[in-house]
Design an enzyme around this catalytic site. Structure first.
Site, PDB file in Angstrom:
ATOM      1  N   LEU A  51       1.048  -0.816  -0.010  1.00 52.71           N
ATOM      2  CA  LEU A  51       0.016   0.077   0.195  1.00 52.71           C
ATOM      3  C   LEU A  51       0.792   1.595   0.176  1.00 52.71           C
ATOM      4  O   LEU A  51       1.711   1.439   0.530  1.00 52.71           O
ATOM      5  CB  LEU A  51      -1.132  -0.564   1.064  1.00 52.71           C
ATOM      6  CG  LEU A  51      -1.696  -0.929   1.257  1.00 52.71           C
ATOM      7  CD1 LEU A  51      -2.642  -0.295   2.844  1.00 52.71           C
ATOM      8  CD2 LEU A  51      -2.726  -0.665   0.345  1.00 52.71           C
ATOM      9  N   ASP A  52       0.188   1.928  -0.982  1.00 52.16           N
ATOM     10  CA  ASP A  52       1.120   3.540  -0.505  1.00 52.16           C
ATOM     11  C   ASP A  52       1.663   4.478   1.040  1.00 52.16           C
ATOM     12  O   ASP A  52       0.417   3.763   1.873  1.00 52.16           O
ATOM     13  CB  ASP A  52       0.316   4.129  -1.210  1.00 52.16           C
ATOM     14  CG  ASP A  52       0.479   4.249  -3.372  1.00 52.16           C
ATOM     15  OD1 ASP A  52       1.155   3.680  -3.530  1.00 52.16           O
ATOM     16  OD2 ASP A  52      -0.425   5.176  -3.674  1.00 52.16           O
ATOM     17  N   LYS A  53       2.171   4.999   1.273  1.00 52.09           N
ATOM     18  CA  LYS A  53       2.855   5.296   2.308  1.00 52.09           C
ATOM     19  C   LYS A  53       1.346   6.239   2.702  1.00 52.09           C
ATOM     20  O   LYS A  53       0.985   5.700   4.087  1.00 52.09           O
ATOM     21  CB  LYS A  53       3.927   6.260   2.228  1.00 52.09           C
ATOM     22  CG  LYS A  53       4.307   7.039   3.494  1.00 52.09           C
ATOM     23  CD  LYS A  53       5.317   7.795   3.034  1.00 52.09           C
ATOM     24  CE  LYS A  53       6.126   8.120   4.367  1.00 52.09           C
ATOM     25  NZ  LYS A  53       7.437   9.021   4.029  1.00 52.09           N
TER      26      LYS A  53
ATOM     27  N   HIS B 103      -0.017   1.814  -7.964  1.00 55.81           N
ATOM     28  CA  HIS B 103      -1.031   2.791  -7.746  1.00 55.81           C
ATOM     29  C   HIS B 103      -2.130   2.597  -8.105  1.00 55.81           C
ATOM     30  O   HIS B 103      -2.860   3.742  -8.970  1.00 55.81           O
ATOM     31  CB  HIS B 103      -0.132   4.175  -8.462  1.00 55.81           C
ATOM     32  CG  HIS B 103       0.783   4.493  -7.187  1.00 55.81           C
ATOM     33  ND1 HIS B 103       1.304   4.240  -6.528  1.00 55.81           N
ATOM     34  CD2 HIS B 103       2.078   5.223  -7.440  1.00 55.81           C
ATOM     35  CE1 HIS B 103       2.607   5.049  -5.105  1.00 55.81           C
ATOM     36  NE2 HIS B 103       3.182   5.175  -6.505  1.00 55.81           N
TER      37      HIS B 103
ATOM     38  N   LYS C   4      -5.390   5.257  -7.830  1.00 55.17           N
ATOM     39  CA  LYS C   4      -5.180   6.839  -8.211  1.00 55.17           C
ATOM     40  C   LYS C   4      -5.434   6.955  -9.260  1.00 55.17           C
ATOM     41  O   LYS C   4      -5.509   8.486 -10.110  1.00 55.17           O
ATOM     42  CB  LYS C   4      -3.046   7.156  -7.252  1.00 55.17           C
ATOM     43  CG  LYS C   4      -3.416   7.450  -5.834  1.00 55.17           C
ATOM     44  CD  LYS C   4      -2.118   7.492  -4.728  1.00 55.17           C
ATOM     45  CE  LYS C   4      -2.356   7.400  -3.369  1.00 55.17           C
ATOM     46  NZ  LYS C   4      -1.291   7.236  -3.005  1.00 55.17           N
TER      47      LYS C   4
END
Ligand code: URA
Length: 229
Positions: A105-107, A189, A192
């Site tokens: 997962l992204d930050k 991503h 997004k």
């Protein structure tokens, strides 16, 4: 469970080196089935072993669900800032193989993240052919056009720089700027980039489900062990 040498079990489960394991055995710290073991090369099933009276952790392997908070990266590289591994037992990192996240997962993304040291589970749950469902709660910076539901469902959406369209995805518009998106793939991503295709910036992203796994009432930053599938 396959019997293995005690020194190998303690080293592979992150307790100590193999030579330290031999010292621990000689010091009488290790039992198997209640019996104090005196030689480290004897073979036992990992679930029979205790160290200082405590059963060895996760003898069948680690499988845990972390409620990932924002601000943590899914990387073993501490140079990238706080990592999700800072939130997990240190010994899991020292296991061989080490515990690792199932995908990333992204930050700034929060929510359900599975962690395991079992390579076959990582493979099964990240492989595109298994089509594991992932549900994301998404907030964007402007109103969501209703035609995005059909655009995401069509299976024709091309992301920039890619040559294959996204698989059909289920979008449910929850309020003007909030939606729930269910994906069965996990491209870089992806959420997004899907919203970016409609010129929408994601301002909050939370994964509420991965396969059959949900957070229930697990607080951010906390983890719980899962039964082996
Ligand atoms: N899609 C994204 O864009 N980011 C995530 O962290 C997960 C899915």
């Amino acid at each position: 469970m396959t019997p293995r040498r005690i020194d190998q079990i303690l080293a592979n489960f992150g307790y100590c080196s193999r030579s330290e394991a031999r010292h621990w055995v000689r010091a009488g710290r290790v039992t198997a089935g209640g019996e104090i073991i005196t030689v480290a090369d004897r073979k036992f099933s990992p679930d029979a072993i205790c160290v200082d009276g405590e059963p060895v952790e996760c003898p069948n392997g680690v499988l845990a669900l972390l409620n990932k908070p924002a601000g943590y990266v899914c990387s073993h590289d501490a140079g990238e800032g706080p990592t999700i591994y800072d939130l997990l037992p240190t010994r899991w990192r020292k296991r061989n193989p080490a515990a690792t996240s199932v995908g990333r997962l992204d930050k700034d993304t929060t929510g359900v993240l599975l962690v395991t040291d079992l390579g076959e589970l990582v493979q099964r749950w990240t492989s595109p052919k298994h089509k594991v469902a992932k549900v994301y709660e998404v907030t964007v910076h402007a109103d969501i056009p209703p035609n995005l539901v059909a655009a995401f469902a069509a299976g024709t959406l091309m992301l920039e720089g890619e040559d294959k369209p996204c698989l059909p995805a289920r979008l449910e518009i929850v309020s003007a700027r909030e939606a729930r998106l269910e994906l069965t793939e996990g491209r870089y991503h992806q959420v997004k980039r899907m919203f970016a295709s409609a010129k929408l910036d994601v301002t909050r992203l939370h994964r509420s489900r991965f396969g059959d796994f949900e957070l229930d009432d697990l607080p951010p930053g906390q983890w719980r062990l899962l039964p082996m599938p």
